[in-house]
Design an enzyme around this catalytic site. Sequence first.
Site, PDB file in Angstrom:
ATOM      1  N   ASP A   1      -4.255   6.696  10.190  1.00 57.46           N
ATOM      2  CA  ASP A   1      -3.838   5.397  10.709  1.00 57.46           C
ATOM      3  C   ASP A   1      -2.415   5.409  11.252  1.00 57.46           C
ATOM      4  OD1 ASP A   1      -2.304   5.473   8.396  1.00 57.46           O
ATOM      5  OD2 ASP A   1      -3.447   3.928   7.360  1.00 57.46           O
TER       6      ASP A   1
ATOM      7  N   SER B   1       0.809  -1.224   0.000  1.00 55.21           N
ATOM      8  CA  SER B   1       0.000   0.000   0.000  1.00 55.21           C
ATOM      9  C   SER B   1       0.841   1.271   0.000  1.00 55.21           C
ATOM     10  CB  SER B   1      -0.932   0.008   1.216  1.00 55.21           C
ATOM     11  OG  SER B   1      -0.200  -0.150   2.419  1.00 55.21           O
TER      12      SER B   1
ATOM     13  N   ASN C   1       4.369  -5.308   5.872  1.00 51.71           N
ATOM     14  CA  ASN C   1       3.219  -6.056   6.384  1.00 51.71           C
ATOM     15  C   ASN C   1       3.644  -7.331   7.106  1.00 51.71           C
ATOM     16  OD1 ASN C   1       1.137  -4.282   5.553  1.00 51.71           O
ATOM     17  ND2 ASN C   1       1.258  -5.061   3.466  1.00 51.71           N
TER      18      ASN C   1
ATOM     19  N   HIS D   1       0.315   5.239   6.815  1.00 49.74           N
ATOM     20  CA  HIS D   1       0.427   5.608   5.400  1.00 49.74           C
ATOM     21  C   HIS D   1       0.680   7.108   5.231  1.00 49.74           C
ATOM     22  CE1 HIS D   1      -1.900   1.792   5.325  1.00 49.74           C
ATOM     23  NE2 HIS D   1      -1.097   1.557   4.298  1.00 49.74           N
TER      24      HIS D   1
ATOM     25  N   GLY E   1      -1.975  -4.410   1.190  1.00 51.35           N
ATOM     26  CA  GLY E   1      -2.033  -5.650   1.950  1.00 51.35           C
ATOM     27  C   GLY E   1      -1.018  -6.691   1.545  1.00 51.35           C
TER      28      GLY E   1
END
Length: 227
Positions: free
Chosen positions: A201, A53, A118, A204, A90
């Site tokens: 969040d 992402s 991730n 990002h 993801g």
Amino acid sequence: MRSLLIVWSLLLVFLSSCGNAEKKKEEKSGEENVIEEKAREEDRRVILFFGNSLTAGYGLEPDEAFPALIQNKIDSLDLNYEVVNAGLSGETTASGKNRVEWVLNQEVDVFVLELGANDGLRGIPLEETRRNLQEIIDTVKEKNPEAEIVLAGMQIPPNMGTEYTSEFRNIFPELAKENDILLIPFLLEGVAGIPELNQGDGIHPTVEGQKIVAGNVWETLKPALIR
């Protein structure tokens, strides 16, 4: 009278023929322009950003993600490269390993590998992350032996413990050295942990954060493009 009609008929046929010929000429010219444009595009070398992402530009417009900003820098210098954003939100190193062969169906001149974040956030075993990254690198070398490979270094918060965090960080420079490939020391340098440069969040980058990320990438990538 009949002679006059014949003359007019012949004249109409002549004008119609001229019009059709001119139309065909224009169509041919347009087709040639398309072919020439396609040829110019095919002559451009390809930089493929393969990541998660962070590469995809989660929460932003496509032209605000750092690969698009890299394209802007390339165009400003009139370099013959086209950027392809193959980021997928993801994505882990395992899913990236399964996807990379399909992505490499096109010819790639520079392959920027941005995966691992991730894995770290999910606490995936470090050896698995290392092995998957190595397999991706091996696949690129096999399918595009002449491609320049750039590995984006990554770090994670200390949630998983000091030892895991430290060993995770070391995976990237160690792989870069072992494979003799270029390394972006830390993709999110100057962005990670700074609230105003990250979305809600906290992970990002914002538009301004992506600009800094693009600068981090460009610092490593530019020497590989300008020689």
